[in-house]
Design an enzyme around this catalytic site. Structure first.
Site, mmCIF file in Angstrom:
data_model
loop_
_atom_site.group_PDB
_atom_site.id
_atom_site.type_symbol
_atom_site.label_atom_id
_atom_site.label_comp_id
_atom_site.label_asym_id
_atom_site.label_seq_id
_atom_site.Cartn_x
_atom_site.Cartn_y
_atom_site.Cartn_z
ATOM 1 N N ASP A 15 -3.375 22.221 -12.143
ATOM 2 C CA ASP A 15 -3.862 21.065 -12.906
ATOM 3 C C ASP A 15 -3.401 21.292 -14.344
ATOM 4 O O ASP A 15 -3.934 22.128 -15.062
ATOM 5 C CB ASP A 15 -5.394 20.972 -12.817
ATOM 6 C CG ASP A 15 -5.945 19.766 -13.573
ATOM 7 O OD1 ASP A 15 -5.225 19.220 -14.438
ATOM 8 O OD2 ASP A 15 -7.104 19.379 -13.313
ATOM 9 N N TYR A 33 -12.044 21.703 -14.382
ATOM 10 C CA TYR A 33 -12.570 20.342 -14.542
ATOM 11 C C TYR A 33 -13.795 20.162 -13.638
ATOM 12 O O TYR A 33 -13.726 20.394 -12.428
ATOM 13 C CB TYR A 33 -11.481 19.329 -14.186
ATOM 14 C CG TYR A 33 -11.966 17.912 -14.303
ATOM 15 C CD1 TYR A 33 -12.257 17.367 -15.549
ATOM 16 C CD2 TYR A 33 -12.154 17.127 -13.182
ATOM 17 C CE1 TYR A 33 -12.722 16.069 -15.657
ATOM 18 C CE2 TYR A 33 -12.617 15.831 -13.291
ATOM 19 C CZ TYR A 33 -12.899 15.316 -14.533
ATOM 20 O OH TYR A 33 -13.359 14.034 -14.631
ATOM 21 N N LYS A 39 -5.349 10.807 -19.081
ATOM 22 C CA LYS A 39 -5.512 11.518 -20.341
ATOM 23 C C LYS A 39 -4.286 11.317 -21.242
ATOM 24 O O LYS A 39 -3.905 10.198 -21.476
ATOM 25 C CB LYS A 39 -5.850 12.979 -20.048
ATOM 26 C CG LYS A 39 -6.976 13.158 -18.995
ATOM 27 C CD LYS A 39 -8.320 12.610 -19.462
ATOM 28 C CE LYS A 39 -9.376 12.497 -18.364
ATOM 29 N NZ LYS A 39 -9.654 13.717 -17.618
ATOM 30 N N ARG A 65 0.816 -1.227 0.000
ATOM 31 C CA ARG A 65 0.000 0.000 0.000
ATOM 32 C C ARG A 65 0.849 1.276 0.000
ATOM 33 O O ARG A 65 0.558 2.192 -0.746
ATOM 34 C CB ARG A 65 -0.981 0.010 1.170
ATOM 35 C CG ARG A 65 -2.010 1.148 1.043
ATOM 36 C CD ARG A 65 -2.858 1.288 2.292
ATOM 37 N NE ARG A 65 -2.041 1.681 3.405
ATOM 38 C CZ ARG A 65 -1.989 1.049 4.574
ATOM 39 N NH1 ARG A 65 -2.739 -0.001 4.810
ATOM 40 N NH2 ARG A 65 -1.185 1.468 5.519
HETATM 41 C C1 LIG Z 1 -9.981 13.959 -16.281
HETATM 42 C C2 LIG Z 1 -9.507 15.158 -15.565
HETATM 43 C C3 LIG Z 1 -9.378 15.160 -14.169
HETATM 44 C C4 LIG Z 1 -9.766 13.967 -13.311
HETATM 45 O O1 LIG Z 1 -9.021 12.829 -13.626
HETATM 46 P P1 LIG Z 1 -9.626 11.344 -13.376
HETATM 47 O O2 LIG Z 1 -8.478 10.449 -13.696
HETATM 48 O O3 LIG Z 1 -10.791 11.204 -14.296
HETATM 49 O O4 LIG Z 1 -10.037 11.277 -11.951
HETATM 50 C C5 LIG Z 1 -8.893 16.305 -13.562
HETATM 51 N N1 LIG Z 1 -8.558 17.402 -14.277
HETATM 52 C C6 LIG Z 1 -8.681 17.432 -15.617
HETATM 53 C C7 LIG Z 1 -8.294 18.662 -16.356
HETATM 54 C C8 LIG Z 1 -9.162 16.318 -16.306
HETATM 55 O O5 LIG Z 1 -9.292 16.359 -17.631
#
Ligand SMILES: *Cc1c(COP(=O)(O)O)cnc(C)c1O
Length: 387
Positions: free
Chosen positions: A179, A106, A204, A54
């Site tokens: 982000d 997001y 992504k 973990r």
């Molecule tokens: C998809 C996304 C997230 C969240 O990611 P997950 O892996 O789906 O939890 C956060 N910020 C942005 C800009 C995203 O495109």
């Protein structure tokens, strides 16, 4: 005397996943470490550094090393999703701490901040972070502990000046977290511009094949705040599993090639769609008429990313009809994969979203951009009668 080792480029290091090979077999691809537990030494120590599955895993750590390198950070942690990574940052704050977050961001994270964060005792204010005066006014010295930005931001691709936001945050004694999912390390290195933490939905473009859900945090310094995040990642069990970490590492080996192709195609599509009679507006920071273009040109390299949105002159029903008529684009949420996706974003974001109802979000993949244009142009024409 041997020549000093060349500082290999990020592209080179990512292609070889930092050059890690298997010492036992000399395999160029290291094995996936699946063990949940590790043998103690006779003197009761854990000399390998691994104790239990973990807190840590060698395969996950290998992928984290690639991420830390891509962002020029001191350390990285992988989590089971982008949301798990992002919320770990907020959970590392103390009750009563003030957080400033963007109005355009997001959707799921905005929802979490608006509805869940207060249960942790956090006070969250949303502000237009593209407006530096508004950001300055929203930050209170001694009270604000974290400024969160997203650039380019979902789904309008607004641009926040990272260096200026870092200055504003730091002047108030707060940290800046970015982000950077849609910029990706191909176009932007927020830590070099003064950010303290970079977050990625590695789901992504970093993985790029729409087959792994993963999130990452990379830090500029292994400070007290990172120690809090370490405690949370280890204690709360948010670690990414070794199979996903392996797939992510495999994806990151071709990250630079995919990012270059996807961003070039997105730029081509943005320009061509801006001239389409059914399209009222193309939102893409690479276009000179985009309000964030000058800042984006300054803080992004090699182009402006793989995401754009279009607004339809004929409104919401025409947008939904266009998404229904494409054949090549996949009608799906998410972004950053090798296959191109189209989405009527307002339908998924729901009430309170800043997303206009006539907007279609486009995630550009690696297909032939001419095919992508032809398919979308034909769908637009059939949905609106304008072509
Ligand atoms: C998809 C996304 C997230 C969240 O990611 P997950 O892996 O789906 O939890 C956060 N910020 C942005 C800009 C995203 O495109």
């Amino acid at each position: 005397m041997t020549a000093p080792k060349k500082p290999w480029s990020a592209r080179t290091l990512a292609a070889q996943a930092m050059g890690v090979t298997d010492p036992l077999t000399k395999a160029v691809v290291p094995p996936i470490h699946v063990a949940t537990t590790y043998i103690r030494d006779e003197d009761n120590a854990y000399s390998s550094g691994y104790v239990y599955g973990r807190p840590d895993n060698a395969t996950t750590r290998e992928a984290e090393d690639v991420l830390a390198m891509l962002e020029g950070g001191k350390a990285a942690f992988l989590f089971g999703s982008g949301m798990a990574a992002a919320t770990a940052v907020f959970q590392a704050l103390d009750p009563g701490d003030h957080v400033v977050a963007p109005t355009v961001m997001y959707w799921a994270l905005r929802h979490w901040l608006a509805n869940e964060a207060k249960r942790w005792g956090l006070v969250v204010d949303f502000v237009d972070t593209t407006d530096l005066d508004a950001l300055r006014a929203a930050v209170t010295p001694g009270r604000t502990r974290l400024v969160w930005i997203e650039t380019p931001s979902n789904p309008l691709w607004t641009i926040t000046d990272i260096a200026a936001a870092a200055e504003i945050a730091h002047a108030a004694g707060a940290r800046l977290a970015v982000d950077s999912t849609t910029a990706s390390p191909y176009h932007s290195q927020p830590l070099a511009l003064g950010a303290d933490i970079v977050m990625h939905a590695a789901t992504k473009i970093l993985n790029g094949h729409s087959d792994v859900v993963a999130g990452a945090l990379v830090t500029a310094a292994e400070d007290d705040f990172w120690a809090r995040i370490t405690t949370i990642r280890r204690g709360q069990g948010g670690i990414l599993g070794p199979f996903e970490a392996y797939l992510l590492m495999r994806g990151m080996r071709t990250f630079h090639l995919r990012a270059a192709a996807q961003s070039a195609s997105a730029a081509t599509l943005a320009e061509r769609l801006a001239a389409h009679p059914a399209v009222a507006k193309v939102l893409y920071p690479g276009l000179p008429d985009h309000p964030g273009h000058a800042v984006a040109a300054r803080q992004m390299a090699h182009g402006f990313g793989y995401m754009l949105s279009i607004r339809l002159a004929a409104g919401e029903q025409a947008a939904i009809a266009t998404a229904a008529k494409v054949e090549l684009w996949k009608r799906a949420t998410s972004l950053g994969g090798v296959e191109s996706l189209i989405e009527h974003r307002a339908s998924i974001e729901g009430a309170g979203s800043p997303c206009p109802t006539d907007l279609l979000r486009l995630s550009v993949g690696i297909e032939d951009p001419q095919d992508l244009y032809d398919d979308l142009s034909s769908a637009l024409e059939r949905a609106t009668g304008r072509g």
